[in-house]
Design a protein around this motif. Structure first.
Motif: not given
Length: 290
Positions: A19-28, A57-65, A90-92, A232-236
């Motif tokens: 769900a966190g990845l979905g929120v990131l895409i929507f916000d983008y 890089m948040a997309f990469v990290a969230a996608g991997m998770t 961590i980098i993100s 994990d992803v929601p924090q990122l």
């Protein structure tokens, strides 16, 4: 009775991360217009580099998770994938924190001493957070050789990860304290919109990050271990979203050039294809007392 609880925790953590990845895409897509307006066709400076890293890089990290959450990898060695995912996380997050450092540096009238202190403190927090977590993991009781082999692909995090969030909270509190102190020391009587945006936006950002970080610490310390990855992803995502908005708000307010002693050249964009040079001067006009 243990297995259902474990399964419920892992499934809940998986749902929250996907769900966190979905929120990131929507916000983008919500903020894509602001990104085009305030970052594209502008010169590459420290703030833009950090923005691009924290945003993409948040997309990469969230996608991997998310992949780790939904993929079936029972017979694989997942350690390299997990280590790479943690490093990108961590980098993100560090790049998002870098935008806060630049914002605080500008709010303190580009004090070189403050910038040096913040960079040193950030390096100490990162080094201590990562190294202490690793040491704690290595000190964990080794598995009994007689026990059946277990997969390292289980969607769980060690409780020692709470140490890293503890250092993040400490650093956020430091930056917030410096921001509040400077606000009431030098800008107490300022009615500048730029000062309000820098102060209010930064405090809101840091408050949200501190709240989520404390929530992460509580989840990793109190609830069953199967829920550890839940935030994990929601924090990122929160880091990426709020860091982007801080930069957008700053550049929008900076363009208004309302008289103030606050120097925002660290955020001021330089046009590559346009002849507008009015944005390249510093704000040296004394602020008006209310």
């Amino acid at each position: 009775m243990v297995a259902p609880i474990v399964n419920t925790g892992i499934q809940t953590a998986k749902y929250c991360n996907v769900a966190g990845l979905g929120v990131l895409i929507f916000d983008y897509f919500l903020t894509f217009g602001a990104e085009v307006r305030w970052t594209w066709n502008r010169r590459w400076d420290a703030s833009r580099v950090l923005f691009v890293i924290s945003r993409y890089m948040a997309f990469v990290a969230a996608g991997m998770t998310a992949y780790a959450a939904i993929a079936t990898r029972a017979n694989e060695n997942c350690a390299p994938f997990s280590q790479a995912s943690n490093a990108i996380h961590i980098i993100s997050i560090v790049s998002a924190e870098g935008l806060l450092i630049i914002r605080t540096y500008a709010f303190w009238k580009q004090s070189k001493k403050l910038l040096a202190v913040l960079l040193v403190m950030a390096a100490i927090c990162i080094a201590c957070g990562v190294s202490i977590t690793q040491v704690v993991n290595n000190l964990a009781a080794p598995a009994n050789p007689s026990d059946p082999p277990t997969s390292n692909c289980t969607f769980e995090a060690g409780r020692s990860s709470a140490i890293q969030y503890g250092f993040l909270v400490a650093f956020e509190l430091l930056i917030m304290s410096l921001t509040v102190f400077k606000r009431y020391q030098d800008y107490r009587d300022s009615n500048s919109r730029l000062v309000r945006v820098v102060f209010q936006g930064g405090v809101k950002y840091m408050t949200a990050i501190i709240f989520v970080s404390v929530l992460n610490i509580l989840i990793m310390s109190v609830v069953p271990a199967s829920y550890d990855e839940m935030m994990d992803v929601p924090q990122l995502v929160l880091h990426s979203m709020l860091a982007s908005r801080v930069l957008f708000d700053l550049r929008e307010s900076d363009q208004r050039m309302d008289g103030t002693t606050l120097q925002m050249s660290a955020f001021r964009p330089g046009w590559n294809n346009q002849g507008d040079t009015s944005l390249n001067c510093s704000h040296n006009i004394p602020h008006q007392n209310v």
